[in-house]
Design an enzyme around this catalytic site. Sequence first.
Site, short mmCIF file in Angstrom:
data_model
loop_
_atom_site.label_atom_id
_atom_site.label_comp_id
_atom_site.label_asym_id
_atom_site.label_seq_id
_atom_site.Cartn_x
_atom_site.Cartn_y
_atom_site.Cartn_z
N SER A 1 0.84 -1.19 0.00
CA SER A 1 0.00 0.00 0.00
C SER A 1 0.89 1.26 0.00
CB SER A 1 -0.95 -0.04 1.20
OG SER A 1 -2.01 0.86 1.04
N ASP B 1 -8.63 -5.95 -5.18
CA ASP B 1 -8.22 -4.78 -4.40
C ASP B 1 -8.68 -3.49 -5.08
OD1 ASP B 1 -7.01 -2.97 -2.73
OD2 ASP B 1 -4.96 -3.44 -3.35
N HIS C 1 -5.88 -6.81 -1.00
CA HIS C 1 -4.84 -5.82 -0.73
C HIS C 1 -3.55 -6.50 -0.24
CE1 HIS C 1 -3.86 -1.63 -0.52
NE2 HIS C 1 -3.70 -1.59 0.79
#
Length: 482
Positions: free
Chosen positions: A163, A419, A444
């Site tokens: 991320s 995601d 994710h």
Amino acid sequence: ATFTIIVPLLLLLLLLSCLRSAFTIDPEPQFIEKYFPQVLDHFNYNSLGNGTFAQHFFVSLDQYWRKNYGPIFFYTGNEGDIWDFALNTGFLTELAAVQGALVIFAEHRFYGKSLPFGQESFNIPQIGLLTVEQALADYAVMVTELKKELGAQKCPVIVFGGSYGGMLSVYMRIRYPNIVAGALAASAPILSTAGMGDTRQFFWDVTADYENYNPACKDTVREAFQKLQTLAEQEDYTHIQSAFSLCKTPSSPKDIHQLNGFLRNAFTLLAMLDYPYSTTFITALPAFPVKVVCDTLLNGTDVLSALRDAVGIVYNATGEQTCYNLYSLYVECADPTGCGLGLNSLAWDYQACTEIEMCFESNNVTDMFPPMPFTQRMREDYCAKRWAVVPRPGWLRTQYWGDALLTASNIIFSNGDLDPWANGGIRKSLSPSLIAINIPEGAHHLDLRASNTADPSSVVKARQREAELIAQWVKTSREKMF
């Protein structure tokens, strides 16, 4: 145990895929908790001189590392306590066991225990030292000094992150290629957070997760939000309180806006964390939470109570909440996808007001959520009031290249199709050394998590490919050093 494993590349991949059964290794990574005396301001010699703060990190010294030879796997910490990421990034330690690597998990300044000014860190002007540039310099200084201390000057460094942490791994390879030999950037939305792309994309993709499971799920969510809007227009606030088990009766459009954000945030988290097994990352969730939520919605007798029960999977995982306090369970901020709670949320809100651009909107046309715009003007007004700053759109793209990455090298961009952040990142390989790995059944940064018997074959293959590339980078970097 320290592993010295030198095998042909194909055997290395085989070993990685069956690591848990093929080797007798320590069942859990054994990390040592440490603090590094980090420079407060890397770029202004007059402001704070050479003042330092204690930067929190974890290191595994003896468990995997082939001392003075094995690579260094460095996790570029993101917006939270670094221990949470260490607990949820098992692929890194599994790979370290195979490749004989030293593992470091470094915490991002202004998060977790790495508060440069203690409880005053979130005051103005102290928080002004929270920037991407300062964080990258922290990591560069830390890994350079630790290499000296450990006699590891000739050990190649590979950075890992998920991320925002994945974004930082990309930036580390771009900004400090003299230090970093390669980067694995999992679920790194380097385009959308630089103000590139369609502002409707994120919540469109959140919606797609539920629609792909069952189109009726999306329709039920939309119907529930429309019924909520009708009750709000009628000012039937008592009905709304009862339907959603709210602790306090809403009394204004502001409260309804907060309720909409509270509900939308739950669906966002569930889509991001749609893992094939139960997890406790961010919050406790069951396996395949999107399926669980949709089944809850479709089996309900009333769309509003069904919507309440669905978001309860996020907000009431323990079953201990007797009612929902809208303003304590969800805090609106400069990130429409949610900043979280506590001090970490303050830091992320500030970053979303400065370098990280996330003017994402829902509109009830391309998505299933109520119209909730968040324009650059709205961002500017909020950030000026909250942090006394004016955002500078385009700066992240200027500083870290946006999609103009062709002169970079040795970066893996992995993304999962489940995601909602994926389409804000790099989905196609840009060169033989800028490689996109797409994971059809991945949520994710699923590939960074530890191996699990419930893993889909696509993530197993992705990890194998990542291991192969990283081994090549380490080998090439080592050849240049010796």
